[in-house]
Structures are given as C-alpha cells and as structure tokens.
Design an enzyme around this catalytic site. Structure first.
Site: not given
Length: 344
Positions: A264, A101, A118
């Site tokens: 994260d 991406y 993608y």
C-alpha cells in the site's frame, strides 16, 4: 502517464480511495494468537492506507467506504481523518458491524503467521453500485481501488466492475490487484482480478500474486491493456511497463520489522510522484521509499519521509542508491534533521 482531470473544480481531490478499512489488533509480543496476552489497536485497510500516506505527503485524499454505527466505526473515521483524509463520504450502517482482525507479529509470508478476520457481513461488504455516492467516488484526479473489495460480496464486485468500465471523462483508475486467497470462496479470483485490472489505467501487481507467472514480461503479456503496469518484485525492486518503455529500479536494502502495509505504501509513493508528473524512475524510487517506511514499523502505517528528504534520496546517483540501507526510525531521524536545518 499523469492524471489529467480537473484540478480546481469544486469538491475535486487528488485521490479518492474506495474500500474497506478494519480495526487491527496488533500483538504485544511474538507467538501464536492463542498465546498472545494482549493486543494494541490500530487501523488497517489497503485503500485507506494509501489515502493516509498520500494525505501525510501533502495531497488531498478522500476515503469512501461504509463502517458500522459502532465504536470501532467511530475509531476508524476519527483515526483516518486525523491523517488529513476527507472522511465525509463514509457511510454509517446501523445494521452491520465494522470489520476487525487480529494478526501475529511475524512476517505475513511465513508459515507461522496467523490472521483472524471478523469481517463477514461487515458494513463495507454492503457497498453497491449506487451506494456510496457515485459523484463522491469519481471526484478525484485518481480513483484508487484494489482487488480486496471485489472479494467482499457480490454487490461489491458489481461496484468494482462498474468503476473499471472504460468510459470518457472518468478519473485515472489505479488498481492494486491485492490477491488475498483467503478472502475468495471459489477459484474465480484469477479471472475476476485480471478482468478488473484490464479496465484500469494504472495497475500494481506483485509478481508473487500474478497467477503463477514467473517474470515481469509474462505479467505484461497477460495484461497488455493498462497504460502503466507496475510489477513489484519483492526485495529486488519493481518494473514499470508503459506504452514507450520498460523501466526497472532496484529497491534499497531494508531492515524489515514487519512485512505488512508495504504494498500500500509503495502504491502511495508511486501515485504521489505520478501526481507530481515526475519521471518513471523517480516514481519507482518514491514507491520504494514509502514501502521502506512501512517495512520498518510493526503496524500498517508509518511516518512517511518528509517530501524534501525523499526527493534528495530519489536524486541519488545509481551507486549511492545501491548503497542505501534503511532501518527502524529512519523517517523520524530524517524529519528531525530536516527540521534542524530549517530552524538553524
């Protein structure tokens, strides 16, 4: 709550993180994707980010996923492995590509931010209940998952549902809701993610992604099942609900470079402190410090503060913690200072 699984059994690690990682292309300068002339390659994936930060913090971590049998897959496995993460259980798929991406340099929350994924039909989207190896997935004191995986395909959702079934002997299940509306093709996401969260032991959720609920208490009322619920409240701080108490810890002030990867990193800091059986307020402070490290760099992953220095910051009194302000390069400067102290 502290993980109680076997610590010294063969092949047991502190944390197993399961999910897709992609090659990230970071822009060389601000602007629309159509106008940016070049990009720098990086790595990005919610679960692998957590594994990398935990490994850098001295924990044993394993990343389980699928990537293509292609050069981008090679890069992901090598780069994540370089952090000290066990990548031996990453499957290579000769028929499906590794996801990639591109994103703009701005804040993800801004209207001008663009992301071009993608990843449709990627190798990771082909994960099933039996592939990856169930034994490798469950061989951790903690199994860390996120809602992103559930959005990748029907088989990935089946896998997530299987892993969050409450059954004797399972590892502590850590689940980051990570609601990314752009990944969902229908309106089922809120229901699916709530159901998965209800099967977890430790849940992370941002108040801004919690299904239109406008207070931490309302989120807890919607998710009473997890033993520990962490509601992230942006720059204000975070609240933990457990079976005994409610704990709020404010976040330090941060000079933000890019608001990418902070969630994260927060989860990794909180999990690290959980594995160390630290008190809840200290778990939250470690989460905030790891998030601050991510917020002060342009990519998804940052140099984590040395454990000794993080512990000193976590031990500050409330007044000193409230005065704390962290900017670009703060983790590198503190590491150099710690090294000078050790060698003097």
């Amino acid at each position: 709550m502290t993980p109680t699984g076997p610590r010294n059994a063969p092949d047991v690690v502190d944390v197993v993180a399961l999910g897709e990682s992609m090659v990230t292309f970071l822009p060389s300068r601000p602007g629309r994707l159509a106008d940016v002339p070049s990009f720098e390659r990086g790595i990005g994936g919610a679960e692998s980010n957590v594994a990398c930060v935990l490994a850098a913090a001295g924990h044993s971590a394993r990343w389980v996923s699928r990537v293509g049998a292609d050069p981008f897959g090679d890069h992901l496995v090598e780069a994540i492995g370089d952090y000290g993460v066990d990548v031996a259980h990453v499957r290579r798929d000769p028929g499906r590509p590794t996801g990639i991406y591109f994103r703009t340099a701005g804040d993800r929350a801004g209207d001008a931010h663009e992301v071009a994924y993608y990843r449709a039909g990627s190798a990771a989207s082909a994960m099933t209940v039996t592939d990856p190896d169930p034994a490798a997935v469950r061989a951790g004191r903690v199994l860390h998952l996120s809602g992103i995986t559930a959005a990748l395909s029907g088989t990935c959702l089946d896998l997530m549902r299987e892993l969050t079934v409450r059954r004797p002997g399972r590892p502590l299940i850590s689940f980051d809701v990570n609601h990314r509306p752009g990944l969902w093709r229908d309106t089922t996401a809120p229901t699916v993610l709530r159901d998965l969260a209800r099967g977890a032991d430790l849940v992370f959720v941002g108040q801004d992604e919690a299904w239109g609920l406008h207070s931490a208490e309302a989120v807890r009322a919607a998710l009473p099942e997890p033993e520990v619920l962490v509601v992230k409240q942006g720059g204000a701080g975070a609240t933990v609900f457990d079976r005994r108490d409610v704990t709020f810890v404010p976040a330090p002030r941060v000079d933000v470079v890019a608001a990418v990867g902070a969630g994260d990193a927060f989860a990794a800091g909180f999990l690290s402190a959980t594995l160390r059986a630290l008190p809840v307020p200290e778990r939250l402070r470690h989460g905030h410090l790891m998030a601050a490290a991510a917020l002060t760099v342009p990519g998804d992953l940052a140099t984590a503060p040395a454990r000794e220095h993080a512990d000193r910051l976590v031990a500050l009194d409330d007044t000193a913690w409230g005065r704390l302000r962290l900017g670009p390069g703060w983790t590198e400067r503190t590491q150099r200072a710690d090294e000078e102290v050790r060698t003097s």
